[in-house]
Write a protein that holds these residues in place. Structure first.
Motif, PDB file in Angstrom:
ATOM      1  N   ASP A  94       0.826  -1.204   0.000  1.00  0.00           N
ATOM      2  CA  ASP A  94       0.000   0.000   0.000  1.00  0.00           C
ATOM      3  C   ASP A  94       0.862   1.258   0.000  1.00  0.00           C
ATOM      4  O   ASP A  94       0.443   2.305  -0.479  1.00  0.00           O
ATOM      5  CB  ASP A  94      -0.912   0.008   1.235  1.00  0.00           C
ATOM      6  CG  ASP A  94      -1.842  -1.183   1.254  1.00  0.00           C
ATOM      7  OD1 ASP A  94      -2.835  -1.170   0.513  1.00  0.00           O
ATOM      8  OD2 ASP A  94      -1.558  -2.136   2.008  1.00  0.00           O
ATOM      9  N   GLN A  95       2.081   1.142   0.581  1.00  0.00           N
ATOM     10  CA  GLN A  95       2.979   2.283   0.677  1.00  0.00           C
ATOM     11  C   GLN A  95       4.413   1.786   0.621  1.00  0.00           C
ATOM     12  O   GLN A  95       4.758   0.787   1.260  1.00  0.00           O
ATOM     13  CB  GLN A  95       2.750   3.036   1.992  1.00  0.00           C
ATOM     14  CG  GLN A  95       3.512   4.333   2.122  1.00  0.00           C
ATOM     15  CD  GLN A  95       2.855   5.467   1.342  1.00  0.00           C
ATOM     16  OE1 GLN A  95       1.659   5.661   1.414  1.00  0.00           O
ATOM     17  NE2 GLN A  95       3.666   6.203   0.607  1.00  0.00           N
ATOM     18  N   VAL A  96       5.271   2.464  -0.158  1.00  0.00           N
ATOM     19  CA  VAL A  96       6.693   2.120  -0.226  1.00  0.00           C
ATOM     20  C   VAL A  96       7.497   3.334   0.212  1.00  0.00           C
ATOM     21  O   VAL A  96       7.396   4.406  -0.396  1.00  0.00           O
ATOM     22  CB  VAL A  96       7.108   1.690  -1.651  1.00  0.00           C
ATOM     23  CG1 VAL A  96       8.606   1.420  -1.692  1.00  0.00           C
ATOM     24  CG2 VAL A  96       6.334   0.453  -2.090  1.00  0.00           C
ATOM     25  N   LEU A  97       8.282   3.174   1.287  1.00  0.00           N
ATOM     26  CA  LEU A  97       9.129   4.240   1.801  1.00  0.00           C
ATOM     27  C   LEU A  97      10.585   3.846   1.630  1.00  0.00           C
ATOM     28  O   LEU A  97      10.947   2.679   1.795  1.00  0.00           O
ATOM     29  CB  LEU A  97       8.842   4.493   3.285  1.00  0.00           C
ATOM     30  CG  LEU A  97       7.410   4.904   3.649  1.00  0.00           C
ATOM     31  CD1 LEU A  97       7.310   5.132   5.148  1.00  0.00           C
ATOM     32  CD2 LEU A  97       6.979   6.131   2.877  1.00  0.00           C
ATOM     33  N   HIS A  98      11.430   4.839   1.326  1.00  0.00           N
ATOM     34  CA  HIS A  98      12.834   4.573   1.058  1.00  0.00           C
ATOM     35  C   HIS A  98      13.710   5.065   2.209  1.00  0.00           C
ATOM     36  O   HIS A  98      13.550   6.185   2.707  1.00  0.00           O
ATOM     37  CB  HIS A  98      13.265   5.267  -0.243  1.00  0.00           C
ATOM     38  CG  HIS A  98      12.589   4.713  -1.467  1.00  0.00           C
ATOM     39  ND1 HIS A  98      13.087   3.660  -2.185  1.00  0.00           N
ATOM     40  CD2 HIS A  98      11.426   5.070  -2.074  1.00  0.00           C
ATOM     41  CE1 HIS A  98      12.286   3.389  -3.196  1.00  0.00           C
ATOM     42  NE2 HIS A  98      11.268   4.232  -3.155  1.00  0.00           N
ATOM     43  N   LYS A  99      14.631   4.217   2.659  1.00  0.00           N
ATOM     44  CA  LYS A  99      15.638   4.616   3.631  1.00  0.00           C
ATOM     45  C   LYS A  99      16.709   5.442   2.935  1.00  0.00           C
ATOM     46  O   LYS A  99      17.005   5.206   1.755  1.00  0.00           O
ATOM     47  CB  LYS A  99      16.300   3.387   4.254  1.00  0.00           C
ATOM     48  CG  LYS A  99      15.367   2.414   4.947  1.00  0.00           C
ATOM     49  CD  LYS A  99      16.161   1.192   5.374  1.00  0.00           C
ATOM     50  CE  LYS A  99      15.303   0.112   5.969  1.00  0.00           C
ATOM     51  NZ  LYS A  99      16.062  -1.126   6.271  1.00  0.00           N
ATOM     52  N   PRO A 100      17.363   6.376   3.649  1.00  0.00           N
ATOM     53  CA  PRO A 100      17.026   6.804   5.013  1.00  0.00           C
ATOM     54  C   PRO A 100      15.812   7.727   5.013  1.00  0.00           C
ATOM     55  O   PRO A 100      15.579   8.472   4.056  1.00  0.00           O
ATOM     56  CB  PRO A 100      18.289   7.539   5.459  1.00  0.00           C
ATOM     57  CG  PRO A 100      18.865   8.074   4.180  1.00  0.00           C
ATOM     58  CD  PRO A 100      18.550   7.064   3.116  1.00  0.00           C
ATOM     59  N   ILE A 101      15.060   7.669   6.085  1.00  0.00           N
ATOM     60  CA  ILE A 101      13.867   8.476   6.217  1.00  0.00           C
ATOM     61  C   ILE A 101      13.667   8.774   7.706  1.00  0.00           C
ATOM     62  O   ILE A 101      13.958   7.905   8.552  1.00  0.00           O
ATOM     63  CB  ILE A 101      12.633   7.735   5.644  1.00  0.00           C
ATOM     64  CG1 ILE A 101      11.381   8.614   5.698  1.00  0.00           C
ATOM     65  CG2 ILE A 101      12.403   6.425   6.366  1.00  0.00           C
ATOM     66  CD1 ILE A 101      10.166   7.973   5.024  1.00  0.00           C
TER      67      ILE A 101
END
Length: 287
Positions: A94-101
């Motif tokens: 549903d959601q893709v987040l990229h490191k670093p964050i």
């Protein structure tokens, strides 16, 4: 408050993620591998799953695809948190987040995702630490009558013979332990201890999902192949059914096991299910 399962193999990142989400008011269960994350999902029925991609044994994308393929978890909200998002990730998550964050941002995205889904529960059972379920189990912990204990042992021995199993057992499912009530063919170590940690067996998955389980070969299953039960008992075939209190809560499990693969079938589950009322009656007399 939500229940969140998060999988991250970097210990430092895992600690920060767990701390951030806990401070946001959530109950967080951390896993270090993909197979462990799948087991935790089955045991805790989370409202949200957060997965790293590059983990040992099973990638985050593989875990997500397996969850999407199961009717009980197909609609579960999932977020990927990774340094590199593989092709196809956005089709599954549903959601893709990229490191670093910033970790605060992860908590904000989780809150928004949970608000969208309404904290819906997608599985039919209850978490193993559910207070009402544990209270029902606690009522069965009294010492058995010797006559009932003998009758129960005979029932379990008959089940092993009827199913062609090398070993069979019935146990009370606590939050972190399976307490063996009666058994045949189990290793002396388990008998002397009176049970095993719930993570040693598939019983947590069985109880958490409140449905039978049947494995043709545990050594080929990515979740269960490294369980101590498999290495201690040389178990390959495994079949089990949940057992319920009068209120309909899962309080125990009944299983049969064999060292040969593909020993059991749907017929095995039918035999176990038919025996549940007789065996549950003997266990229920402990109240």
């Amino acid at each position: 408050m939500a229940v969140i399962v998060a999988a991250e193999d970097d210990a430092d990142v895992a600690d920060l993620l767990a701390t951030t989400l806990s401070r946001a008011g959530h109950v967080v269960h951390m896993a270090g591998t993909g197979p462990r994350a799948l087991q935790m999902v089955a045991e805790t029925h989370p409202d949200l799953v957060i997965l790293d991609h590059g983990m040992p044994g099973m990638s985050g994308l593989d875990v997500a695809r397996r969850l999407r393929a199961d009717d009980t978890t197909a609609g579960m909200p999932m977020m990927m948190l990774t340094a590199f998002a593989p092709d196809g990730a956005r089709d599954v998550f549903d959601q893709v987040l990229h490191k670093p964050i910033p970790f605060r941002q992860i908590a904000d995205v989780a809150r928004n995702l949970l608000a969208t889904t309404g904290l819906r529960k997608l599985t039919t059972g209850r978490p193993l630490n559910d207070p009402e379920r544990l209270a029902a189990v606690a009522r069965l912990l009294d010492e058995p009558d010797p006559v009932d204990e003998l009758a129960l042992a005979m029932e379990i021995a008959n089940l092993a013979e009827a199913t062609g199993a090398q070993s069979a057992a019935v146990g009370l499912v606590l939050d972190s332990t399976l307490q063996v009530v009666a058994s045949v063919g189990l290793p002396d170590l388990i008998i002397e201890a009176g049970g095993v940690p719930i993570e040693w067996t598939p019983c947590g998955v069985l109880a958490g999902n409140d449905r039978p389980v049947l494995f043709d070969d545990l050594t080929r299953d990515p979740i269960f192949r490294d369980l101590p039960l498999v290495s201690l008992s040389d178990v390959r075939s495994y079949a089990g059914v949940p057992m319920h209190s009068p209120e309909g809560l899962v309080v125990a499990s009944m299983v049969v096991m064999a060292p040969e693969p593909m020993r059991f079938s749907g017929r095995t589950l039918e035999i176990l299910t038919a025996a549940v009322p007789r065996i549950m009656k003997l266990i229920d007399r402990r109240r």
